[in-house]
Write a protein that holds these residues in place. Structure first.
Motif, mmCIF file in Angstrom:
data_model
loop_
_atom_site.group_PDB
_atom_site.id
_atom_site.type_symbol
_atom_site.label_atom_id
_atom_site.label_comp_id
_atom_site.label_asym_id
_atom_site.label_seq_id
_atom_site.Cartn_x
_atom_site.Cartn_y
_atom_site.Cartn_z
ATOM 1 N N GLY A 1 -40.475 24.972 -13.379
ATOM 2 C CA GLY A 1 -40.996 25.047 -12.012
ATOM 3 C C GLY A 1 -41.358 23.687 -11.447
ATOM 4 N N TYR A 2 -42.019 22.869 -12.218
ATOM 5 C CA TYR A 2 -42.524 21.598 -11.694
ATOM 6 C C TYR A 2 -41.527 20.447 -11.817
ATOM 7 N N SER B 1 -43.271 30.707 -23.387
ATOM 8 C CA SER B 1 -43.215 31.381 -22.087
ATOM 9 C C SER B 1 -44.110 30.699 -21.059
ATOM 10 N N THR B 2 -45.157 30.049 -21.522
ATOM 11 C CA THR B 2 -46.056 29.329 -20.600
ATOM 12 C C THR B 2 -45.449 27.990 -20.219
ATOM 13 N N THR C 1 -47.605 29.348 -10.792
ATOM 14 C CA THR C 1 -47.754 28.750 -12.121
ATOM 15 C C THR C 1 -49.078 29.149 -12.754
ATOM 16 N N TYR D 1 -45.967 35.661 -32.278
ATOM 17 C CA TYR D 1 -46.152 36.147 -30.914
ATOM 18 C C TYR D 1 -46.766 35.034 -30.056
ATOM 19 N N ALA D 2 -47.719 34.319 -30.642
ATOM 20 C CA ALA D 2 -48.368 33.217 -29.907
ATOM 21 C C ALA D 2 -47.355 32.110 -29.610
ATOM 22 N N ILE E 1 -46.047 27.324 -5.352
ATOM 23 C CA ILE E 1 -45.670 27.309 -6.765
ATOM 24 C C ILE E 1 -46.887 27.088 -7.670
ATOM 25 N N SER F 1 -53.558 37.468 -28.612
ATOM 26 C CA SER F 1 -52.764 37.854 -29.768
ATOM 27 C C SER F 1 -53.379 37.279 -31.050
ATOM 28 N N LEU F 2 -53.798 36.012 -30.961
ATOM 29 C CA LEU F 2 -54.432 35.388 -32.137
ATOM 30 C C LEU F 2 -55.753 36.084 -32.458
ATOM 31 N N LEU G 1 -43.783 26.132 -16.388
ATOM 32 C CA LEU G 1 -44.400 24.857 -15.995
ATOM 33 C C LEU G 1 -43.340 23.769 -15.890
ATOM 34 N N ASN H 1 -44.219 32.545 -29.179
ATOM 35 C CA ASN H 1 -43.443 33.144 -28.099
ATOM 36 C C ASN H 1 -44.130 32.917 -26.750
ATOM 37 N N ILE H 2 -45.432 33.130 -26.762
ATOM 38 C CA ILE H 2 -46.223 33.020 -25.529
ATOM 39 C C ILE H 2 -46.321 31.557 -25.076
ATOM 40 N N TRP I 1 -49.168 35.001 -34.907
ATOM 41 C CA TRP I 1 -48.786 33.580 -34.793
ATOM 42 C C TRP I 1 -47.403 33.438 -34.161
ATOM 43 N N VAL J 1 -48.784 32.829 -13.855
ATOM 44 C CA VAL J 1 -47.936 32.986 -15.046
ATOM 45 C C VAL J 1 -48.649 32.380 -16.259
ATOM 46 N N SER J 2 -49.228 31.193 -16.059
ATOM 47 C CA SER J 2 -49.879 30.516 -17.178
ATOM 48 C C SER J 2 -51.069 31.309 -17.713
ATOM 49 N N MET K 1 -49.834 34.182 -19.739
ATOM 50 C CA MET K 1 -49.275 33.769 -21.024
ATOM 51 C C MET K 1 -50.368 33.249 -21.951
ATOM 52 N N GLY L 1 -51.415 35.044 -25.325
ATOM 53 C CA GLY L 1 -51.255 34.293 -26.569
ATOM 54 C C GLY L 1 -52.553 34.200 -27.345
#
Lengths: 517, 202
Positions: A157-158, A149-150, B45, A142-143, B41, B59-60, A154, A145-146, A140, B48-49, B52, B56
């Motif tokens: 960048g955007y 990171s996502t 994106t 770690y998620a 980009i 991981s769950l 976004l 964290n992820i 959880w 990367v997305s 991730m 994620g």
């Protein structure tokens, strides 16, 4: 600490961390002019920092068993301080000596180190030691964290990169990390005295951010560009930043301004063949290479100088330009010599990746395709220089169509052209290729040049000097190169081998070294 | 406790190579997708997305699996590593086939399909972490030590792989060969894990 809070902190920390990673890639790419491999190198530095930091976080939390919660704001504050004030120090030092720019790489590792230390500390604080739930509770955090990171790339960048300069984004990220530290201090840190002392310290750091920005960071790109020759008067005329990258414009008091795309030379703003600082006569050579290029495709707009020359060549009926970076249009608007291009009815500018556009518009055919491509050693240059791309582009050519692009001095680019087309020739550092021979007679060439216009008058009728240039273009040799090129031992650039980016430079050094024995 | 730590050490070391292979895939797929989407980009994106998101979600999933298969965690790890390697070898073909097939569909179709496709291996990569945390925890009974050691070794593997990929692999190999190299690492990790397990049981 409650698991939910740990997940939230993990998410916010990784959001800041990955956003900073994007900014580092952007800045280091600019400094290195987008050299191939920079993305991987920065990613490697960030991961090294995170890995070492995770060990540090573990050891620290083990040593300070009773006050692990105090570690979190400590780590965040250290990370943010080195991120912001460390950068300011580097910017001041590069003025002393260029070599200090290398400290940026160390800074990336150190900031990642402190931010990377947070994850194991959070796990220690929030994961219970019941055997059956360890894996799940860790997952959880770690998620979280992820997710951060996502969301980081976004949002940064955007939104941020499109609207704010890299320097302001760095201020925001550093401020956000300090703010998070402040919240944790007031929620977790034991003892009112320590809480007050730590809060005052962090608030002071936050208040120093705008001062640091105004005094040093606001000129960050100039300082990284000019390094030790930076002075108060060395500034860019314009700076445009979008999610596609940074464009800067160097002023030239007695000549054409210079556009730099991601730190690398893009071109000078100039259409005058007499001036020719940007080798614009290479563009006028189209008059000696194709009898009537009615329909022209241009991949890449940049300063718009080449496009403006072609748009004012009366033999061209339509000019389609595909450019990935929209910010160039904003800059072109500022130059009276070029800006009419934007309202020219025969010009169509499409914001897209050239390769993708070609693939999606397979029925579009052209008489002439021109690309003033960037340096062959830059990241992703393969996309426009590979044999696969040339074959795709060839399918967009009409019969006797010509493709004309910049080799930036790479023999591999010439060799690859020779593998894709039946006829290959060169004009300075440009290669022209076609499945039909370059056999225009001098009389045919002579007939074309009156159709070039500049400022609404024939471009080559201005004076004796322009007439001399025209005669040079008419008499220019177009050597037949294909057969001799194919006998050479150069790299055939493919998408799979990425030779122009990763191989030719290193291999030529290896061969030189070998030959020296 | 010291003995327990020594017993799990080979598995911890193997996780270095798992992270090593994972980042190679990320760098190679990233390049392959630039060729499909274009170097913009949006492409970055998406890549990367998807990484991730996959990591994620994986991981769950790994956390859930670590509870369900608490007695056969190494077997689970081996299966995941083999699955990643198999996907890695087929990935070039899969990405290029899907890219060609969905080229003329709606703008969002290709990124969506690529997203779904790459979710499979990235989820597998994400699942390895909690599975091994649960395994190491059995030996040392310390959450932070398990997390810290594995996170450190896995991330260090990824960091080393970054430098090695741009400095050596891309210089001496092609993208296809680099993918095969990464898959071989996954298979080697799986094979060594099996040997380790047999030794422990034996």
């Amino acid at each position: 600490m409650r698991l939910r809070l740990a997940i939230l902190i993990a998410g916010l920390t990784s959001f800041i961390s990955v956003s900073m990673e994007i900014m580092w890639i952007e800045i280091i790419s600019y400094i290195t002019k987008g050299h191939a491999g920079i993305f991987g190198a920065v990613l490697g530095l960030v991961l090294t920092g995170i890995a070492l930091g995770s060990r540090y976080g573990y050891r620290k939390s083990k040593d300070q068993v009773s006050s692990s919660a105090n570690l979190l704001p400590e780590l965040l504050t250290l990370g943010a301080t080195i991120n912001f004030f460390g950068l300011i120090a580097i910017l001041l030092w590069v003025k002393v000596h260029d070599a200090f720019v290398g400290l940026l790489f160390i800074q990336v590792v150190v900031v990642s180190y402190y931010l990377g230390a947070i994850f194991p500390v959070l796990c220690k604080l929030a994961v219970s030691d019941k055997e059956e739930s360890v894996g799940q509770e860790t997952s959880w955090i770690y998620a979280g964290n992820i997710i951060g990171s996502t969301a980081g790339p976004l949002f940064t960048g955007y939104v941020l990169m499109d609207n704010l300069s890299p320097a302001i984004t760095i201020c925001i990220m550093s401020g956000a990390a300090l703010l998070l530290a402040l919240i944790i201090i007031n929620g977790n840190v034991d003892g009112i005295k320590k809480r007050l002392k730590d809060s005052i310290f962090v608030v002071t750091l936050i208040l120093l951010i705008p001062i640091g920005y105004l005094t040093v960071l606001s000129t960050m790109m100039e300082r990284f560009h000019f390094l030790s020759s930076f002075a108060d008067w060395t500034s860019f005329r314009y700076q445009e930043h979008s999610r596609q990258g940074i464009i800067t414009v160097l002023p030239r008091p007695k000549g054409a301004d210079v556009f730099l795309g991601g730190g690398a030379y893009d071109g000078d703003v100039n259409t005058d063949p007499e001036n020719n600082v940007n080798g614009i006569t290479r563009c006028y050579m189209i008059g000696s290479m194709h009898r009537k290029p009615s329909k022209v495709l241009m991949i890449g707009l940049s300063t718009g100088s080449w496009a403006q020359v072609l748009a004012n060549y009366k033999l061209i009926d339509s000019l389609t330009i595909v450019e990935i970076q929209p910010a160039y249009i904003n800059l072109i608007k500022k130059y009276g010599e070029i800006s009419p291009l934007l309202s020219n009815p025969k010009v169509k500018i499409i914001i897209d990746d050239g390769r993708r556009w070609m693939r999606r518009n397979q029925n579009e055919k052209f008489d002439f395709i021109v690309m003033n491509t960037t340096f062959h050693w830059r990241e992703h240059s393969t996309n426009l220089l590979s044999i696969e791309f040339l074959r795709m582009a060839k399918n967009h050519l009409n019969e006797k169509g010509v493709m004309y692009w910049n080799t930036t001095g790479s023999k591999d680019v010439m060799y690859t052209a020779a593998n894709a087309f039946k006829y290959v020739t060169s004009v300075a550092n440009f290669v022209a290729a076609s499945d039909a021979p370059f056999d225009m007679t001098k009389a045919e060439r002579e007939k074309n040049y009156p159709y070039f216009f500049r400022n609404s008058v024939p471009a080559f009728e201005k004076n004796d000097s322009t007439r001399v240039i025209r005669n040079k273009l008419i008499n220019a040799e177009l050597p037949v190169l294909r057969d001799s090129l194919l006998k050479q031992n150069y790299w055939l650039i493919t998408e799979d081998n990425m030779a122009s980016e990763y191989k030719s430079g290193v291999w030529s050094r290896i061969m030189k070294f070998k030959n020296s024995f | 406790m010291a003995n327990a730590s020594i017993i799990s050490r080979p598995i911890i070391r193997l996780f270095f190579f798992s992270g090593f292979a994972a980042i190679i895939y990320q760098i190679v797929w990233q390049r392959m997708l630039y060729a499909s989407f274009g170097t913009n980009i949006e492409a970055i994106t998406i890549i990367v997305s998807v990484f991730m998101f996959g990591l994620g979600l994986g991981s769950l999933l790994g956390g859930h699996l670590s509870r369900k298969y608490n007695t056969s965690l190494i077997q689970l790890f081996v299966t995941i590593e083999i699955a990643i390697g198999v996907f890695g070898i087929c990935s070039k073909f899969l990405i290029s086939t899907v890219s060609k097939a969905f080229l003329n569909y709606h703008d969002a179709a290709l990124p969506f399909i690529i997203f779904m496709l790459l979710c499979i291996p990235t989820m597998a990569m994400g699942a390895t972490f909690p599975v091994l945390v649960a395994y190491i925890f059995k030996s040392n009974r310390s959450v932070e030590e398990s997390v810290s050691k594995l996170y450190y070794i896995n991330t260090m593997g990824s960091a080393v792989a970054c430098f090695l990929t741009i400095g050596l692999l891309f210089v001496f190999l092609t993208l296809t060969q680099v993918l095969i190299f990464a898959a071989c690492i996954n298979f080697a990790v799986a094979a060594i894990s099996i040997v380790y397990l047999k030794k422990r049981i034996g």
